[in-house]
Design a protein around this motif. Structure first.
Motif, PDB file in Angstrom:
ATOM      1  N   LYS A  83       0.800  -1.214   0.000  1.00 24.05           N
ATOM      2  CA  LYS A  83       0.000   0.000   0.000  1.00 24.05           C
ATOM      3  C   LYS A  83       0.841   1.277   0.000  1.00 24.05           C
ATOM      4  O   LYS A  83       0.616   2.178  -0.809  1.00 24.05           O
ATOM      5  CB  LYS A  83      -0.914  -0.014   1.230  1.00 24.05           C
TER       6      LYS A  83
ATOM      7  N   ARG B  68       2.532   1.915  -3.248  1.00 23.43           N
ATOM      8  CA  ARG B  68       1.593   2.334  -4.278  1.00 23.43           C
ATOM      9  C   ARG B  68       1.250   3.813  -4.099  1.00 23.43           C
ATOM     10  O   ARG B  68       1.169   4.562  -5.057  1.00 23.43           O
ATOM     11  CB  ARG B  68       0.338   1.474  -4.188  1.00 23.43           C
ATOM     12  N   GLU B  69       1.109   4.193  -2.850  1.00 24.81           N
ATOM     13  CA  GLU B  69       0.816   5.600  -2.590  1.00 24.81           C
ATOM     14  C   GLU B  69       1.927   6.495  -3.107  1.00 24.81           C
ATOM     15  O   GLU B  69       1.682   7.533  -3.693  1.00 24.81           O
ATOM     16  CB  GLU B  69       0.655   5.819  -1.077  1.00 24.81           C
ATOM     17  N   LYS B  70       3.145   5.992  -2.900  1.00 23.76           N
ATOM     18  CA  LYS B  70       4.288   6.767  -3.346  1.00 23.76           C
ATOM     19  C   LYS B  70       4.260   6.929  -4.867  1.00 23.76           C
ATOM     20  O   LYS B  70       4.503   7.996  -5.411  1.00 23.76           O
ATOM     21  CB  LYS B  70       5.579   6.045  -2.923  1.00 23.76           C
TER      22      LYS B  70
ATOM     23  N   ARG C 101       1.796   7.018  -6.649  1.00 22.45           N
ATOM     24  CA  ARG C 101       0.728   7.939  -7.040  1.00 22.45           C
ATOM     25  C   ARG C 101       0.917   9.301  -6.404  1.00 22.45           C
ATOM     26  O   ARG C 101      -0.056   9.992  -6.120  1.00 22.45           O
ATOM     27  CB  ARG C 101      -0.625   7.347  -6.639  1.00 22.45           C
TER      28      ARG C 101
ATOM     29  N   GLU D 178      -1.021  10.201  -3.137  1.00 21.79           N
ATOM     30  CA  GLU D 178      -2.485  10.178  -3.121  1.00 21.79           C
ATOM     31  C   GLU D 178      -2.937   8.947  -2.357  1.00 21.79           C
ATOM     32  O   GLU D 178      -2.587   7.830  -2.713  1.00 21.79           O
ATOM     33  CB  GLU D 178      -3.011  10.113  -4.557  1.00 21.79           C
ATOM     34  N   ALA D 179      -3.661   9.156  -1.296  1.00 19.66           N
ATOM     35  CA  ALA D 179      -4.178   8.012  -0.544  1.00 19.66           C
ATOM     36  C   ALA D 179      -5.276   7.423  -1.390  1.00 19.66           C
ATOM     37  O   ALA D 179      -6.391   7.909  -1.431  1.00 19.66           O
ATOM     38  CB  ALA D 179      -4.721   8.454   0.804  1.00 19.66           C
ATOM     39  N   SER D 180      -4.926   6.358  -2.102  1.00 22.57           N
ATOM     40  CA  SER D 180      -5.641   6.148  -3.339  1.00 22.57           C
ATOM     41  C   SER D 180      -6.533   4.925  -3.429  1.00 22.57           C
ATOM     42  O   SER D 180      -7.392   4.866  -4.270  1.00 22.57           O
ATOM     43  CB  SER D 180      -4.630   6.046  -4.458  1.00 22.57           C
ATOM     44  N   ASP D 181      -6.278   3.932  -2.605  1.00 26.12           N
ATOM     45  CA  ASP D 181      -7.021   2.693  -2.833  1.00 26.12           C
ATOM     46  C   ASP D 181      -8.482   2.892  -2.476  1.00 26.12           C
ATOM     47  O   ASP D 181      -8.894   2.800  -1.336  1.00 26.12           O
ATOM     48  CB  ASP D 181      -6.420   1.545  -2.008  1.00 26.12           C
TER      49      ASP D 181
ATOM     50  N   GLU E  46     -10.439   3.872   1.054  1.00 24.17           N
ATOM     51  CA  GLU E  46     -10.430   5.293   1.409  1.00 24.17           C
ATOM     52  C   GLU E  46     -11.599   6.098   0.857  1.00 24.17           C
ATOM     53  O   GLU E  46     -11.711   7.267   1.116  1.00 24.17           O
ATOM     54  CB  GLU E  46      -9.126   5.935   0.901  1.00 24.17           C
TER      55      GLU E  46
END
Lengths: 326, 722
Positions: free
Chosen positions: B679, B682-684, B686, B689-692, B696
């Motif tokens: 997680k 993946r945020e990095k 993006r 963006e706290a993205s999943d 969220e």
């Protein structure tokens, strides 16, 4: 379930893609003009003009701002989704077959066909936030497999690329080194060319459809075969429901044989299978040519199919669909 | 011969030098025009010498073309030439005797012949043929030729003089070859051939799937065939045929050597096997040679062989393999396998299996005979002889072995006849196509023979519309009814008739006519009563399941593109298949007798589907009737069993599903864990963006106020008066 018939393309459909919010549907066809539709009512929103050949594939960025398309005119183009303006063109020496944005939309993988003695290849391009900074150079180019690569997508965390194509082998490439990490087992894998590949929403597994009349579900990290769905027709398109444990296979006999046989022989149905039990649940008829493209709305409440007949059929599920028990 | 100028003999430079020396202008010489005197090469080796050498003639090293004829009369010198003349006359008819190919040795002391001679033919084939034809030839009463191949003499010499008693092997009980009939669930077997694989399967209709018994790749080189009682499965190979069977699996029980075998046929009681092959003639103007062997199935011994040109076997009948209509030998009905017969020019040859020779050593002479068929139950032959000159056409019934004519019917202006026997041999229907008066077209009628009644009464039946074309005809097995498809495509009619309806026992009566059906083939259930009207080929596989007792359609269905329909031997299930005449849809469907689709199997390159036949039941007729009467009592037990099976099935199914679900759950959990682990990264990717979204996602209500326009207006204030 009464489908909405979307007639906008003049040639066979090749690819369908919903944006993340599920309000827009992008369609590609052999008629050079990718089109965007309202995913709700099937109204045509606009077209992206500029390609000079069949458009094989597209992908839309997470924020629905950028569209990338790959075309037989030996180019892939970046578009502004809202205005429809061309932002950049990647030129190749052979037709571009498949495109896919990475997680974060900073990279894109584009595959090109074998053409005039050139082998097929997988190219990785950097996508700039600001289109004026965009450059055409490849970050990485992968070559090796024989025959056309029909689809290449990003693996988890952009560390790998998964490719599949005419040679019926699925390959996982390491993006750092450009080496092949894994190849699908010949014994359990597909026996004929792979026509389509689609990842699950969370990117943990993917499904492949093949001309060997089957679709197979694989783990994206270990390339373990998890499920096998067999049908009676070559499979041209596959997709998975993001909501229920359903997979959909589309296909039909070879387009060249359509006119010589009875329309019932074609079986141009989108067939629903239970993802876990691998059993057929039902089918959606309607196309009068093979189905070339399938896509599920990210909310799982509707799906669309595109056929060799040039139509996109948008289906909103009935209430009953969500209570199917087998 | 051209003089080759070879670079390794003389180089071009030298040649020019020599030319200059002797004053020849090289460019003016056409090198091809130079010829050496014949037979002279001036010491220059030619590079095409090897081409000039003729291939050495190939001589047959063996003596396969030499015959030894024994049992000739022993004659003195004076009669030598006469005898030689006779022998030469006999043997030169059968082939070309080589120059000096006839040698009759003479005893040097008595100057008498020794009673044998050698004949050398040009080819072993001729010798073989002569041997066949003249072995046993009666020159006179005391001189019957004994003809052998010269090559065989060595073999005969090796026969030991002392007779040794054959070793008696202890008796080993064989496998129960009919084990499959004792299946607890009373299932039937079938064999399928798809691709290179041949599989024998149980039809497990309760479980709605087949169960594999035995599978083998490359089991046969062309096709497989069950023996008529289902005991054996026959496979066909280049070297011959083989039969397979056994209690639990399929073992090879016997082989029958017959090179290039093409077709095989069992006798109805499966005692004998007829194999057939045809061979390309060495001279293209000759017809094909055919070889037929009749084997004893259990011992594998050749009981009799027939050889000859294809013409001899191609008389009568129509179509078939290269003019030979198969089966060449037709067997009389019944389990005894007593007689078999074949048609020849103006003769029917009937053989008996005790001696494998002609009955009374004579064929039955019938001028112009076209077709014949055996009654399926009795040794009765039905013959058809077409019109010839003033003679009318006729159908006659002949009893075997007495060769007595039981019944005869003359027919006029006949174009063709087809004979259909009812399976018990009770009735014979002869379909007669007659010319209309103008001879431009034909119409059809039926002659019905009641074989089992006194004097064999004959009845004539014509269709309501006698101009209708007959598309198909079929007797109800073991029954008294028949069905006819007549009329014109694409929507012919189907009529049902009975030769023994309740009130009217002596006459044929029509039961009903179904109008305008899409059918071109009839398939009666082996138990009678039920019938499938099938529209194969042009009708794309329409199926109608019809109950003839009630005269109603039980179900209509379609097996798209179906090419074959076959009832299982009990009449409980039907298989329809699409064989590889089509590219698509290959596979088979299994239906219940009343038209319910039970299961469907698809196989590419599907060639054959054959139910394993069952031998006739041992129950007496009375017992069968008793069972039918008290069916309820008997069926109770089976109903209970059926229920158990379905319960067990759903239990198994639940288990299986549970397992699949659990496995899937494990995958899901694994994926969730990995997804969680990744997680942060993946945020990095993006940009933070706290993205999943699935975790969220949050709907926020955002109020946006926009000032569109501001206008000022002066409203006059008036104080109201109170």
């Amino acid at each position: 379930m009464r489908p909405i018939l979307m007639k906008g393309h003049e040639r066979p459909l090749t690819f369908l893609k919903y944006n993340r919010d599920g309000d827009l549907l992008f369609s590609c066809a052999k008629d050079h003009t990718p089109t965007v539709w309202f995913a709700d009512n099937g109204e045509r929103l606009g077209t992206y003009r500029g390609h000079n050949g069949a458009v094989w594939c597209c992908d839309v960025s997470r924020d629905s701002a950028r569209l990338i398309t790959g075309s037989a005119d030996q180019s892939a183009k970046l578009w502004d989704v809202q205005t429809g303006t061309q932002l950049f063109t990647f030129n190749f020496d052979s037709p571009a077959r498949s495109v896919d944005f990475s997680v974060g939309d900073k990279l894109a993988v584009i595959t090109t066909d074998p053409f005039m003695g050139l082998p097929s290849a997988i190219h990785v391009k950097r996508i700039s936030k600001d289109p004026s900074d965009q450059v055409g150079e490849s970050v990485l180019t992968l070559k090796g497999p024989q025959g056309r690569i029909n689809r290449a997508v990003w693996g988890p965390l952009n560390r790998t690329i998964i490719s599949a194509g005419e040679d019926a082998v699925i390959r996982i490439w390491d993006v750092e080194t450009g080496k092949i990490l894994k190849e699908s087992d010949k014994e359990v894998g597909h026996k004929k060319g792979i026509t389509s590949l689609q990842k699950s929403v969370d990117g943990s597994h993917f499904i492949t459809g093949s001309l060997d009349k089957s679709a197979k579900l694989w783990d994206i990290r270990t390339l373990t075969l998890i499920k096998n769905y067999t049908t009676e027709r070559p499979v041209n398109a596959v997709t998975m429901s993001p909501l229920l444990n359903h997979v959909v296979l589309g296909g039909g006999q070879d387009a060249s044989a359509v006119t010589t046989t009875d329309h019932r022989a074609g079986k141009f149905e989108a067939k629903f299978y239970d993802k876990i039990l691998q059993q057929e649940i039902g089918g959606v008829k309607g196309h009068f040519g093979p189905i070339n493209a399938l896509a599920f709305n990210p909310d799982g409440k509707s799906f669309s199919s595109g056929g060799e007949d040039g139509y996109v059929r948008l289906h909103h599920f009935d209430h009953d669909y969500f209570n199917i028990k087998i | 011969m051209r003089v080759p100028i070879m670079a390794d003999v003389t180089s071009m430079g030298e040649i020019t030098a020599i030319a200059a020396r002797i004053g020849v202008e090289l460019s003016q010489i056409d090198l091809d025009s130079i010829h050496l005197p014949p037979g002279e090469d001036c010491g220059i080796p030619s590079d095409d010498d090897d081409l000039m050498e003729e291939d050495p003639l190939e001589f047959d090293a063996g003596f396969g073309n030499i015959l030894v004829v024994d049992n000739l009369p022993v004659v003195p010198k004076e009669k030598f030439e006469k005898l030689e003349g006779v022998v030469r006359k006999i043997y030169s008819q059968l082939g070309v005797i080589k120059e000096d190919g006839l040698w009759m040795p003479v005893d040097p002391e008595t100057q008498k012949t020794l009673g044998y001679c050698f004949i050398e033919y040009n080819t072993p084939q001729e010798a073989e043929l002569s041997k066949e034809k003249t072995h046993g030839y009666k020159l006179d009463r005391s001189h019957i030729f004994a003809v052998n191949m010269f090559d065989d003499i060595e073999k005969f010499l090796k026969v030991p003089d002392e007779w040794a008693p054959p070793e008696i092997k202890p008796y080993v009980p064989g496998e129960n070859l009919q084990q499959w009939l004792t299946d607890e669930k009373a299932r039937d077997q079938f064999v399928i051939r798809a691709g290179n694989d041949t599989e024998v399967l149980w039809n497990d209709a309760r479980q709605l799937k087949p169960e594999l018994v035995y599978k083998r790749s490359f089991w046969t080189e062309s096709f497989v065939q069950w023996s008529p009682l289902g005991t054996y499965l026959a496979t066909v190979h280049r070297q011959g045929a083989a039969i397979w069977g056994g209690a639990t699996t399929f073992n090879r029980l016997m082989r029958y050597a017959h090179p290039q075998v093409k077709l095989i046929d069992f006798s109805p009681g499966e005692r004998y096997l007829v194999t057939y092959s045809s061979h390309e003639p060495s001279n293209p103007r000759d017809t094909h040679r055919v070889v037929l062997n009749i084997f004893d199935v259990r011992t594998g011994k050749v009981m009799r062989d027939f050889k000859g040109s294809a013409d001899e076997f191609a008389v009568g009948g129509t179509g078939g393999v290269t003019g030979v209509s198969w089966p060449v030998f037709r067997w009389s009905g019944g389990k005894e396998d007593k007689y078999f017969a074949r048609i020849g020019k103006n003769v029917i040859s009937v053989y008996e299996t005790e001696t494998f020779s002609l009955i009374d050593k004579k064929s039955i002479k019938v001028e112009n005979v076209m077709d014949f068929s055996w009654s399926p139950a009795d040794p009765i032959l039905a013959l058809f002889v077409p019109e010839c000159g003033n003679q009318p056409a006729r159908v006659s019934l002949v009893q075997i072995p007495s060769k007595e004519e039981l019944r005869q019917k003359n027919l006029f202006s006949v174009s063709d006849c087809k004979m259909y026997w009812q399976s018990n041999g009770d009735y014979l229907a002869v379909k007669v196509d007659r010319y209309t008066k103008t001879k431009k077209s034909t119409y059809t009628g039926f002659e019905l023979f009641r074989i089992k009644e006194r004097d064999i009464p004959i009845e004539v039946l014509e269709l309501d519309n006698k101009n209708d074309k007959i598309i198909a005809f079929a007797w109800e097995p073991k029954g008294h009814r028949f069905a006819v498809i007549h009329g014109d495509n694409p929507r012919p009619d189907i009529s049902f008739y009975s030769v023994r309806s309740g009130t009217n026992t002596g006459r044929v009566s029509k039961l009903t006519t179904l109008k305008g059906k899409q059918a071109n083939a009839l398939y009666w259930s082996p138990g009678g009563r039920f019938l499938i009207l099938a529209g194969l080929k042009g009708f794309n596989g329409q199926l109608e399941f019809f109950d003839v007792d009630e005269l109603e359609t039980m179900a209509s269905a379609e097996h798209f593109m179906a090419t074959d329909v076959e009832w299982d031997p009990t009449g409980r299930y039907v298989a329809t298949s699409v064989t590889s005449v089509h590219e698509m849809e290959n596979g088979f469907n299994i239906w219940s007798f009343n038209g319910k689709l039970l299961y469907r199997i698809l196989k590419d390159h599907f060639f054959q589907y054959l139910w394993r036949p069952r031998p006739p039941s041992f129950l007496s007729k009375e017992k069968e009737e008793e069972i039918a009467k008290n069916l309820k009592r008997y069926s109770k037990k089976y109903e209970a069993e059926d229920q158990d099976v379905s319960l067990q099935l759903s239990e198994q199914d639940r288990e299986k599903r549970k397992k699949l679900k659990e496995e899937w759950e494990a995958w899901i959990n694994e994926w969730k864990r990995l997804h969680e682990e990744e997680k942060m990264e993946r945020e990095k990717l993006r940009d933070g963006e706290a993205s999943d979204e699935e975790e969220e996602y949050e709907a926020k209500e955002v109020e946006v106020e926009e000032i569109i326009n501001v206008t000022e207006e002066i409203i006059p204030f008036e104080e109201s008066q109170q």
